[in-house]
Design a protein around this motif. Structure first.
Motif, PDB file in Angstrom:
ATOM      1  N   GLY A  68       0.784  -1.227   0.000  1.00  0.00           N
ATOM      2  CA  GLY A  68       0.000   0.000   0.000  1.00  0.00           C
ATOM      3  C   GLY A  68       0.813   1.273   0.000  1.00  0.00           C
ATOM      4  O   GLY A  68       0.284   2.345   0.287  1.00  0.00           O
ATOM      5  N   THR A 115      -6.230   2.125   5.503  1.00  0.00           N
ATOM      6  CA  THR A 115      -6.309   2.085   4.059  1.00  0.00           C
ATOM      7  C   THR A 115      -6.834   0.749   3.550  1.00  0.00           C
ATOM      8  O   THR A 115      -6.449  -0.318   4.046  1.00  0.00           O
ATOM      9  N   VAL A 117      -5.995  -0.604   0.910  1.00  0.00           N
ATOM     10  CA  VAL A 117      -4.949  -1.261   0.107  1.00  0.00           C
ATOM     11  C   VAL A 117      -3.735  -1.575   0.975  1.00  0.00           C
ATOM     12  O   VAL A 117      -2.605  -1.574   0.508  1.00  0.00           O
ATOM     13  N   VAL A 122       0.345  -0.856  -4.946  1.00  0.00           N
ATOM     14  CA  VAL A 122      -0.059   0.387  -5.594  1.00  0.00           C
ATOM     15  C   VAL A 122       1.036   0.766  -6.586  1.00  0.00           C
ATOM     16  O   VAL A 122       2.088   0.123  -6.646  1.00  0.00           O
ATOM     17  N   CYS A 137       4.010   7.109  -4.362  1.00  0.00           N
ATOM     18  CA  CYS A 137       3.173   5.913  -4.368  1.00  0.00           C
ATOM     19  C   CYS A 137       1.713   6.350  -4.382  1.00  0.00           C
ATOM     20  O   CYS A 137       1.352   7.331  -3.723  1.00  0.00           O
ATOM     21  N   GLU A 139      -2.559   5.655  -6.314  1.00  0.00           N
ATOM     22  CA  GLU A 139      -3.484   4.976  -7.216  1.00  0.00           C
ATOM     23  C   GLU A 139      -4.749   5.823  -7.364  1.00  0.00           C
ATOM     24  O   GLU A 139      -4.932   6.827  -6.677  1.00  0.00           O
ATOM     25  N   GLU A 141      -8.326   5.167  -6.329  1.00  0.00           N
ATOM     26  CA  GLU A 141      -8.993   4.170  -5.491  1.00  0.00           C
ATOM     27  C   GLU A 141     -10.349   3.803  -6.103  1.00  0.00           C
ATOM     28  O   GLU A 141     -10.971   4.615  -6.789  1.00  0.00           O
ATOM     29  N   THR A 149      -1.962  10.267  -3.806  1.00  0.00           N
ATOM     30  CA  THR A 149      -0.530  10.046  -3.990  1.00  0.00           C
ATOM     31  C   THR A 149       0.200  10.505  -2.736  1.00  0.00           C
ATOM     32  O   THR A 149      -0.059  11.602  -2.236  1.00  0.00           O
ATOM     33  N   ALA A 346      -4.576   0.763  -9.921  1.00  0.00           N
ATOM     34  CA  ALA A 346      -3.269   0.157  -9.678  1.00  0.00           C
ATOM     35  C   ALA A 346      -3.197  -1.331  -9.997  1.00  0.00           C
ATOM     36  O   ALA A 346      -2.139  -1.830 -10.360  1.00  0.00           O
ATOM     37  N   ARG A 347      -4.280  -2.062  -9.850  1.00  0.00           N
ATOM     38  CA  ARG A 347      -4.211  -3.518  -9.964  1.00  0.00           C
ATOM     39  C   ARG A 347      -5.045  -3.969 -11.167  1.00  0.00           C
ATOM     40  O   ARG A 347      -6.282  -4.071 -11.085  1.00  0.00           O
TER      41      ARG A 347
END
Length: 579
Positions: A68, A115, A117, A122, A137, A139, A141, A149, A346-347
């Motif tokens: 995360g 979070t 995540v 991410v 880092c 994404e 969400e 970020t 991100a995924r």
């Protein structure tokens, strides 16, 4: 020296068991559209994680994009002291929003705390300039579709880690949010709390306001139970923890105009230490120091369409005790906020299918539609993707052979957006087993209609789906709401799953026994079940008290084996009320 390095390392990792196949919309133990979890494997596996280090001559910060985007480690270079609790294993525990919390490091949360995540990857990017190194880092969400970020940076001569966080709402609706930076540090009996004076809201088994200078605990050994402390009117801008026996500490500083939130969380010494050691390997204890742009965790703010928010804070590792009243907020030159990158989803494995559905709709080309996720695939239409309403209608109309699956996804999307009547219309039209189970939850929780919920469960066709523990558990809640006339039907389903060693089913079997007047058996069942610990859930505690009343026994403190905490109910972690 000023160096940035990326590498991969293996950690012991305990796999998670998914709660089940029913979308997590309106689920008090989850948050849509994320999958939530019911238990943690007792045996770990080996898993590789990506790490990025930022290092100068004074400190070394290690960030893990695969956890995360948290700061995994923060070392004071001169002494070689680790100032965070750097987890030796990823061993998630049952804490909202997804029931897979891990302690240690520095966690950044958005749009809810903790979070969603926490233990998944991410996106990240690095940058180097002549005098500063950066890692970003973040994404987009999937809950609301907002961007976040976190920027970590280190200057050539800095003895602190700079953290800057940016949020942006690109959608057409305003969305609620909260955010806390949560640093887990090693806890010993002599760990000293270096916090401002002033009034503090203490959250333990009751809520009370105390004067920190007069009544606040000074060290870890002064706290005998899990307690959170929120500062109301701190008299300085810094705080931290120093542990003499370790010769290490971590402090935080920020401008209070943008970062008013200060929190200390400790499980203390004594009966609640197991709540920490459940995510460690050797019983190591950890406490948390937190900061945020909101005063406490019962509050959320709103981010309007097109609105941005950012704030800056500083983490200071040390090998000596610092005076927080002499600790100034550092001044650093950072790039303009709009240069902080905004990442996409991100995924890919979670979101690509929905982007393909939207692309097929935009192109008006049904042949581009992917197959819908099957009943064994817990990918649910992401509520943060506004285009999916029209795109899923297009998919259902374009593929009659897949209509029921796409309408189930549209119903889940509506439920995730709190559009309950529209959700029920689509779920009823779908007629798919997942649709019936989700519709039953909505009738029970949102409409208070247990009879319609029961009828939905009776419409489920697949025996395997009908016997899944998640479905069995929620069906029993619906049937119990209809009163004693459903005792036989409840017994039928609970008996068919009686060999399963599942703690959720054990809870409902005990409830059925209590409803049948068999209180002694219910008590033995609860006492003989190995419940995993879970925060801020009180169903078993309430059931235990009802059993004690039925037995005519004097009510006393709920036993620890129930696995539930005894915190006063406070905070905005749970989006929907407990079952």
């Amino acid at each position: 020296m000023l160096e940035i390095r990326a590498y991969t390392e293996v950690l012991l990792t305990h796999p998670m068991v998914a709660a089940g196949p029913v979308p997590s919309a309106q689920d008090p133990d989850g948050v849509y559209p994320y999958e939530s979890y019911a238990e943690t494997s007792r045996r770990p596996v080996l898993k590789s994680y990506r790490f990025v280090t930022l290092e100068n001559d004074r400190l070394k910060a290690t960030i893990c994009p695969d956890l995360g985007g948290k700061v995994y480690s923060l070392i004071h270079s001169a002494s070689g002291k680790e100032t965070l609790y750097a987890i030796p294993a990823v061993r998630p525990v049952r804490i909202l929003p997804r029931q897979f919390f891990i302690g240690g490091g520095i966690e950044v949360s958005f749009p809810i705390s903790h979070t969603p995540v926490q233990i998944v990857p991410v996106l990240y990017r690095t940058m180097e300039t002549e005098d500063r190194i950066f890692v970003w880092c973040g994404e987009r969400e999937t809950r609301f579709g907002m961007h976040w970020t976190v920027e970590y940076s280190l200057g050539r001569n800095d003895d602190f880690l700079t953290q800057r966080t940016r949020f942006y709402n690109p959608t057409s609706e305003a969305h609620p949010w909260m955010s806390w930076s949560n640093a887990g540090v090693p806890a010993r009996a002599d760990s000293e709390f270096q916090f401002p004076n002033g009034p503090v809201l203490a959250h333990g088994d009751r809520m009370e306001t105390l004067d920190w200078a007069k009544d606040g605990p000074k060290r870890q050994r002064d706290i005998d139970r899990m307690t959170g402390y929120f500062w109301r009117e701190p008299d300085c801008q810094a705080f931290g923890v120093y542990t003499p026996s370790l010769g290490s500490g971590l402090y935080h500083a920020a401008d209070r105009r943008s970062m008013p939130g200060i929190k200390l969380w400790s499980d203390g010494v004594g009966k609640h230490e197991a709540w920490v050691s459940q995510y460690s390997l050797d019983g190591e204890q950890c406490l948390e120091i937190q900061a945020g742009p909101i005063m406490d965790q019962s509050i959320k703010q709103e981010l309007a369409p097109g609105e941005s928010h950012h704030h800056v804070e500083f983490w200071i590792p040390t090998d000596r005790r610092l005076d927080i009243y002499q600790l100034a907020v550092p001044e650093v030159e950072l790039p303009e906020v709009d240069q902080i990158p905004l990442f996409g989803f991100a995924r890919v494995e979670e979101t690509e299918i929905w982007e393909r559905v939207a692309a097929a709709w935009r192109a008006n080309r049904p042949e581009l539609l992917p197959p819908p996720p099957g009943i064994d695939d817990n990918r649910w239409a992401i509520s943060g993707y506004e285009e999916l309403e029209a795109a899923l209608r297009f998919a259902a109309a374009s593929r009659p052979d897949q209509e029921s699956a796409w309408r189930m996804q549209l119903g889940a999307w509506y439920a995730g957006k709190d559009r309950i009547d529209e959700a029920l219309a689509e779920l009823s039209a779908s007629g798919e087993d997942r649709a019936w189970a989700l519709a039953a939850r909505l009738y029970r929780r949102n409409k208070g209609d247990h009879a319609k919920a029961a009828e939905c469960y009776r419409s489920i066709r697949s025996q395997a789906f009908a016997l899944h523990p998640q479905v069995t558990y929620e069906r029993d809640l619906a049937l119990s709401g209809l009163g004693p006339q459903t005792l036989a039907e409840r017994e039928y389903w609970l008996t068919r799953t009686s060999a399963l060693q599942d703690e959720w089913l054990a809870e409902r079997r005990a409830a059925w026994l209590a409803d049948s007047g068999r209180f002694a058996e219910a008590k033995r069942l609860l006492a003989g079940t190995a419940f995993q610990l879970i925060h801020q859930r009180y169903a078993r505690t309430k059931l235990w008290r009802r059993i004690m009343e039925g037995l005519g026994e004097q009510e006393r403190e709920a036993p620890a084996f129930l696995g539930e905490d005894d915190l006063f109910e406070f905070g905005a972690y749970r989006e929907y009320g407990e079952d």
